[in-house]
Design a protein around this motif. Structure first.
Motif, short mmCIF file in Angstrom:
data_model
loop_
_atom_site.label_atom_id
_atom_site.label_comp_id
_atom_site.label_asym_id
_atom_site.label_seq_id
_atom_site.Cartn_x
_atom_site.Cartn_y
_atom_site.Cartn_z
N UNK A 1 10.91 -4.25 4.70
CA UNK A 1 10.41 -3.03 4.21
C UNK A 1 10.18 -1.97 5.90
N UNK A 2 10.65 -0.73 5.81
CA UNK A 2 10.25 -0.24 6.84
C UNK A 2 9.15 0.47 7.05
N UNK A 3 8.52 1.06 7.90
CA UNK A 3 7.05 1.65 7.99
C UNK A 3 6.94 2.66 6.77
N UNK A 4 5.73 2.77 6.26
CA UNK A 4 5.57 3.78 5.10
C UNK A 4 4.31 4.25 5.70
N UNK B 1 4.53 10.34 -2.90
CA UNK B 1 3.84 10.14 -1.74
C UNK B 1 2.48 9.07 -1.99
N UNK B 2 2.19 8.22 -1.31
CA UNK B 2 1.18 7.28 -1.44
C UNK B 2 -0.05 7.33 -0.81
N UNK B 3 -1.22 7.05 -1.19
CA UNK B 3 -2.57 7.31 -0.71
C UNK B 3 -2.71 6.46 0.57
N UNK B 4 -2.99 7.31 1.83
CA UNK B 4 -3.15 6.32 3.15
C UNK B 4 -3.96 5.56 2.89
N UNK B 5 -4.00 4.17 3.35
CA UNK B 5 -4.83 2.90 3.34
C UNK B 5 -4.66 2.08 2.08
N UNK B 6 -3.73 2.65 1.17
CA UNK B 6 -3.38 1.78 0.12
C UNK B 6 -2.56 0.81 0.34
N UNK B 7 -2.24 -0.31 -0.23
CA UNK B 7 -1.21 -1.34 0.10
C UNK B 7 -0.11 -1.44 -0.98
N UNK C 1 11.18 -13.11 -6.02
CA UNK C 1 10.91 -13.57 -4.73
C UNK C 1 9.26 -13.34 -4.56
N UNK C 2 8.84 -13.95 -3.62
CA UNK C 2 7.55 -13.79 -2.86
C UNK C 2 7.32 -12.04 -2.63
N UNK C 3 5.85 -11.72 -2.73
CA UNK C 3 5.82 -10.48 -2.19
C UNK C 3 5.58 -10.24 -0.75
N UNK C 4 6.17 -9.02 -0.43
CA UNK C 4 5.90 -8.29 0.77
C UNK C 4 4.85 -7.22 0.58
N UNK C 5 3.47 -7.36 1.45
CA UNK C 5 2.80 -6.17 1.58
C UNK C 5 2.62 -5.45 2.52
N UNK C 6 2.79 -3.93 2.15
CA UNK C 6 2.98 -3.01 3.30
C UNK C 6 1.73 -1.89 3.17
N UNK C 7 1.06 -1.70 4.30
CA UNK C 7 -0.04 -0.66 4.22
C UNK C 7 0.47 0.37 4.65
N UNK C 8 0.09 1.51 3.51
CA UNK C 8 0.46 2.77 3.75
C UNK C 8 -0.26 3.32 5.05
N UNK C 9 0.33 4.24 6.17
CA UNK C 9 -0.40 4.60 7.22
C UNK C 9 -0.73 6.00 7.32
#
Length: 265
Positions: free
Chosen positions: A192-195, A238-244, A257-265
């Motif tokens: 996943x790219x940057x969010x 749009x997702x809340x900053x700091x959420x995952x 699949x297993x999960x990939x966790x991406x933090x919203x910046x």
């Protein structure tokens, strides 16, 4: 002087010689006609113990063909007798009914591309052979309870068609039971790219044609299907900053699949 005529005695030779025992051609449990050779014109009788199963008459060439009432179980001992026209009966010629009946095709339990052991049921004591086309992948023997377990040489690709055969101790081989290798391998974790809190989509790579799901905690965000090249883009609010974000892929067979966790910046 008168001459005395000698009395003439006519002697009739009675046939008291029993015929030789008939010959009998191999006879299987899938047959109803017993054939062989015996004295020309003799009556041939086939018995199982004291039970008469059938009779026939030998041709002038010494061949006979006797149709019996029902198929006989493999291993059963039958006896053939020849009786000539004078009523003399030969010694009996015993034969054992051969196993000529192929086993039923084996059953096969579901088998995945992550496995190397194939299991199922077949005739007790039968040899089970697993093939891919003409290639033998492995063999095993069914237990007295009719279960088998065959270890094959290597994992097989999902969608591959394999075939199981059962061969009994007499060498009769069943029809093949074909089965498809099921997809039991989970996809790799998607990239996943940057969010950021301004993003309205997430892009990345996943197994081709897999569906990519995105959640924020337990809240469903969106999904998309990866292309033939494995690229995906999920459109979202749009997702809340700091959420995952929690991202995973599910293939067509339902493997996750297993999960990939991406933090919203």
């Amino acid at each position: 002087a008168a001459r005395n005529k000698s009395a003439e005695t006519v002697v009739t030779v009675i046939d008291k010689t029993a015929p030789v025992a008939p010959t009998v051609n191999p006879f299987g449990d899938n047959q109803l006609t017993i054939t062989g050779k015996a004295e020309a014109g003799a009556k041939v009788t086939i018995k199982r113990g004291k039970t008469v199963l059938g009779t026939g008459t030998t041709s002038n060439k010494g061949t006979y063909s006797v149709k019996i009432k029902s198929k006989q179980k493999a291993g059963t001992v039958l006896t053939a007798y020849a009786t000539d026209k004078a009523g003399n009966t030969s010694a009996g010629k015993s034969i054992k009914v051969e196993d000529k009946t192929a086993p039923t095709a084996p059953t096969v339990n579901p088998f995945g591309d992550n496995q190397t052991t194939i299991t199922g049921k077949a005739e007790a004591g039968a040899k089970v052979t697993i093939k891919r086309g003409k290639t033998v992948l492995g063999t095993g023997t069914a237990s007295s309870k009719g279960t088998y377990s065959v270890r094959i040489k290597s994992k097989q690709k999902a969608g591959t068609v394999l075939t199981a055969y059962a061969t009994d101790k007499a060498g009769n081989t069943s029809a093949g039971k074909s089965f498809k290798v099921t997809d039991k391998t989970a996809p790799g974790v998607p990239t996943a790219g940057k969010v950021t809190y301004k993003s309205t989509k997430v892009s990345g790579k996943a197994e081709k044609y897999a569906t990519v799901y995105i959640y924020n905690g337990s809240h469903y965000v969106g999904k998309a299907t990866a292309s033939s090249k494995g690229a995906y883009t999920v459109h979202m609010k749009k997702q809340k900053r700091g959420s995952t974000l929690k991202i995973y892929a599910k293939d067509k067979a339902g493997n996750k699949s297993k999960y990939r966790y991406v933090r919203v910046k």
